[in-house]
Design a protein around this motif. Structure first.
Motif, short mmCIF file in Angstrom:
data_model
loop_
_atom_site.label_atom_id
_atom_site.label_comp_id
_atom_site.label_asym_id
_atom_site.label_seq_id
_atom_site.Cartn_x
_atom_site.Cartn_y
_atom_site.Cartn_z
N MET A 125 0.82 -1.21 0.00
CA MET A 125 0.00 0.00 0.00
C MET A 125 0.86 1.26 0.00
O MET A 125 0.40 2.33 -0.40
CB MET A 125 -0.95 -0.02 1.21
CG MET A 125 -2.02 -1.10 1.12
SD MET A 125 -3.35 -0.95 2.35
CE MET A 125 -2.42 -1.05 3.89
N SER A 126 2.11 1.13 0.47
CA SER A 126 3.05 2.26 0.45
C SER A 126 3.90 2.27 -0.82
O SER A 126 4.90 3.00 -0.88
CB SER A 126 3.95 2.19 1.68
OG SER A 126 3.20 2.22 2.88
N LYS A 127 3.51 1.42 -1.80
CA LYS A 127 4.21 1.34 -3.09
C LYS A 127 5.64 0.83 -2.95
O LYS A 127 6.50 1.13 -3.77
CB LYS A 127 4.22 2.71 -3.80
CG LYS A 127 2.86 3.38 -3.91
CD LYS A 127 1.87 2.53 -4.68
CE LYS A 127 0.51 3.25 -4.82
NZ LYS A 127 -0.50 2.39 -5.48
N ARG A 128 5.89 0.00 -1.90
CA ARG A 128 7.20 -0.62 -1.74
C ARG A 128 7.12 -2.08 -2.18
O ARG A 128 6.13 -2.76 -1.94
CB ARG A 128 7.66 -0.57 -0.28
CG ARG A 128 7.77 0.85 0.28
CD ARG A 128 8.54 0.87 1.62
NE ARG A 128 8.07 -0.09 2.57
CZ ARG A 128 7.09 0.12 3.45
NH1 ARG A 128 6.45 1.28 3.47
NH2 ARG A 128 6.75 -0.83 4.31
N LYS A 129 8.18 -2.54 -2.80
CA LYS A 129 8.22 -3.91 -3.27
C LYS A 129 8.49 -4.85 -2.10
O LYS A 129 9.41 -4.61 -1.31
CB LYS A 129 9.32 -4.07 -4.33
CG LYS A 129 9.35 -5.44 -4.99
CD LYS A 129 10.42 -5.50 -6.06
CE LYS A 129 10.46 -6.88 -6.71
NZ LYS A 129 11.49 -6.97 -7.77
N PRO A 130 7.71 -5.92 -1.95
CA PRO A 130 7.96 -6.86 -0.86
C PRO A 130 9.34 -7.51 -0.98
O PRO A 130 9.87 -7.66 -2.08
CB PRO A 130 6.85 -7.91 -1.03
CG PRO A 130 5.83 -7.26 -1.88
CD PRO A 130 6.55 -6.29 -2.77
N GLU A 131 9.91 -7.90 0.16
CA GLU A 131 11.21 -8.56 0.15
C GLU A 131 11.16 -9.88 -0.60
O GLU A 131 12.13 -10.29 -1.24
CB GLU A 131 11.68 -8.80 1.59
CG GLU A 131 11.98 -7.53 2.37
CD GLU A 131 12.44 -7.83 3.78
OE1 GLU A 131 12.61 -9.03 4.11
OE2 GLU A 131 12.62 -6.88 4.57
N SER A 132 10.04 -10.57 -0.53
CA SER A 132 9.89 -11.86 -1.20
C SER A 132 8.45 -12.03 -1.62
O SER A 132 7.53 -11.57 -0.95
CB SER A 132 10.29 -13.01 -0.27
OG SER A 132 9.95 -14.25 -0.82
N PHE A 133 8.25 -12.71 -2.76
CA PHE A 133 6.90 -12.98 -3.22
C PHE A 133 6.44 -14.38 -2.82
O PHE A 133 5.35 -14.80 -3.17
CB PHE A 133 6.81 -12.79 -4.74
CG PHE A 133 6.57 -11.37 -5.15
CD1 PHE A 133 5.29 -10.93 -5.49
CD2 PHE A 133 7.61 -10.44 -5.16
CE1 PHE A 133 5.06 -9.60 -5.84
CE2 PHE A 133 7.38 -9.13 -5.52
CZ PHE A 133 6.11 -8.70 -5.86
N ASP A 134 7.28 -15.12 -2.11
CA ASP A 134 6.88 -16.44 -1.62
C ASP A 134 7.64 -16.72 -0.32
O ASP A 134 8.66 -17.39 -0.30
CB ASP A 134 7.17 -17.53 -2.66
CG ASP A 134 6.56 -18.87 -2.27
OD1 ASP A 134 5.84 -18.94 -1.25
OD2 ASP A 134 6.80 -19.86 -3.00
N ARG A 135 7.12 -16.19 0.78
CA ARG A 135 7.76 -16.36 2.08
C ARG A 135 7.32 -17.68 2.72
O ARG A 135 6.14 -18.05 2.64
CB ARG A 135 7.38 -15.23 3.04
CG ARG A 135 7.84 -13.86 2.62
CD ARG A 135 7.59 -12.86 3.76
NE ARG A 135 7.60 -11.49 3.28
CZ ARG A 135 7.36 -10.44 4.05
NH1 ARG A 135 7.12 -10.61 5.34
NH2 ARG A 135 7.38 -9.21 3.55
N ARG A 136 8.27 -18.35 3.34
CA ARG A 136 7.97 -19.59 4.06
C ARG A 136 8.16 -19.34 5.55
O ARG A 136 9.21 -18.84 5.97
CB ARG A 136 8.90 -20.71 3.59
CG ARG A 136 8.77 -21.05 2.09
CD ARG A 136 7.39 -21.58 1.74
NE ARG A 136 7.30 -21.99 0.36
CZ ARG A 136 7.01 -23.23 -0.03
NH1 ARG A 136 6.78 -24.17 0.87
NH2 ARG A 136 6.93 -23.53 -1.32
N ILE A 137 7.18 -19.73 6.34
CA ILE A 137 7.20 -19.51 7.79
C ILE A 137 7.55 -20.81 8.50
O ILE A 137 6.90 -21.84 8.32
CB ILE A 137 5.83 -19.00 8.29
CG1 ILE A 137 5.40 -17.76 7.50
CG2 ILE A 137 5.89 -18.71 9.78
CD1 ILE A 137 6.33 -16.58 7.61
#
Length: 385
Positions: free
Chosen positions: A248-260
């Motif tokens: 929402m802040s127009k920042r690119k996520p660190e990863s598009f497939d995070r594993r928890i």
């Protein structure tokens, strides 16, 4: 104006409730949002419904191609929490299923089992990943495992469950004992327990069983209680909110497939044993696990297994490194720990449920075996949840 966030979660699922807690925790620590909870998951299949309001972002546990497509058309940031293959361009947060399989296998190996099996779904990616993690850990330990995989039909029926249990009876019946099986989730693990009961097998003495997801409704209602690998659904929700905030802040996520990473194995009665071939010890352990929280004595155990005190003491120390009395206390303290973590029962109620006549003695025993007073233990584990 506060961002208006759509949450697509069917709340009858315990995992969804934990994810929602993680989302709310992030929101309270960072930016104030307003939420709409679509707990019928209408957004996943009804584009008109989704278009009926102005949203600033969405988090979905029940993501579909239709939902992804409509959000893209609306330029609506979406974070996907469904444990399926990712949709291109949509950030996904899901459990590390390989790590879940690893944990389950390591737990069974630590209990001393060498006859091992995995029961899962051949047509579900998350189940295959859990299988691969299980097999990897078993192979690293120099062991091998038997596999039973079935096709998940998508719609569970009594007829399908009956068919699975029949297959499990045939599969388990061929295994040397003692044996141990991990199922891809808790629902499948309950099928294993039913098949074991149909075969007349003692759980966990002849067959240990572990599931995954730690669904309390299934794990605690089963008999015996089902051990399970606990996923970290709270952390999944927290990171989903963090990811949506970035979008929402127009920042690119660190990863598009995070594993928890999973949390841990929550051990209940279905694996609470070491692999033991001695029938006297196995029978005594079974009786202790069934009755320790009724305040039984060693004399009652002796009458059950038709052994002298000296023989039973010698066998317990050879196989377990502790006495029958210490095993009774260990089972009681494990149940106390579970009740302190999962309930808000007062100590008087916990004492009644675990075979202690006096609360004061419960506190003495618990602190002697764990190093913590019950109140301090409860505060620590519940604050970490």
């Amino acid at each position: 104006m506060k961002p208006h966030i759509l949450l697509v979660f069917i709340t009858r699922f315990e995992e969804c409730q934990a994810m929602l807690k993680g989302i709310v925790h992030y929101e309270r620590l960072h930016h104030p949002w307003t939420f709409f909870l679509d707990d019928e998951a209408r957004a996943e299949s009804d584009p008109t419904w989704l278009r009926s309001q102005k949203w600033h972002g969405a988090i979905s546990r029940h993501t579909t191609a239709s939902l992804v497509r409509t959000c893209a058309e609306l330029k609506l940031p979406l974070v996907d929490l469904n444990d399926t293959a990712p949709f291109p361009g949509t950030p996904k947060i899901r459990p590390d299923n390989i790590a879940i399989g690893h944990l389950g296998a390591e737990h069974l190996l630590e209990r001393g089992f060498r006859t091992l099996g995995f029961y899962g779904f051949a047509n579900e990616g998350w189940a295959r990943e859990r299988r691969e993690g299980f097999l990897e850990a078993v192979t690293l330990a120099g062991q091998s495992a038997r596999l039973l995989e079935v096709e998940y039909p998508g719609d569970l029926t009594p007829a399908w469950e009956k068919e699975q249990i029949s297959m499990l009876v045939a599969w388990l019946g061929q295994m040397p004992r003692p044996a141990a099986v991990m199922a891809c989730n808790d629902m499948q693990a309950l099928h294993v327990l039913t098949a074991a009961q149909n075969l007349g097998l003692h759980v966990p003495e002849e067959l240990a069983v572990i599931g995954a997801n730690n669904d309390l409704n299934r794990c605690d209602l089963s008999r015996p209680g089902l051990s399970s690998v606990a996923v970290n659904a709270f952390q999944s929700g927290y990171q989903a909110a963090e990811c949506l905030d970035a979008l929402m802040s127009k920042r690119k996520p660190e990863s598009f497939d995070r594993r928890i990473d999973p949390l841990s194995v929550v051990m209940r009665q279905s694996t609470d044993i070491l692999a033991i071939n001695d029938k006297v010890v196995a029978s005594a352990l079974n009786f202790i696990r069934e009755h320790a929280c009724r305040g039984i004595t060693v004399d009652q155990v002796l009458r059950q297994v038709f052994a002298s005190r000296s023989v039973l003491e010698k066998k317990f120390r050879a196989h377990l490194g502790r006495s029958p009395q210490a095993e009774i206390r260990r089972v009681q303290v494990a149940k106390i720990s579970q009740l302190l973590y999962e309930t808000d029962f007062p100590l008087k109620k916990i004492a009644e449920l675990t075979g202690f006549e006096h609360v004061e003695y419960l506190c003495v025993v618990f602190k002697r075996l764990t190093g913590e007073a019950p109140g301090a233990y409860r505060k620590r584990v519940q604050s970490a949840a």
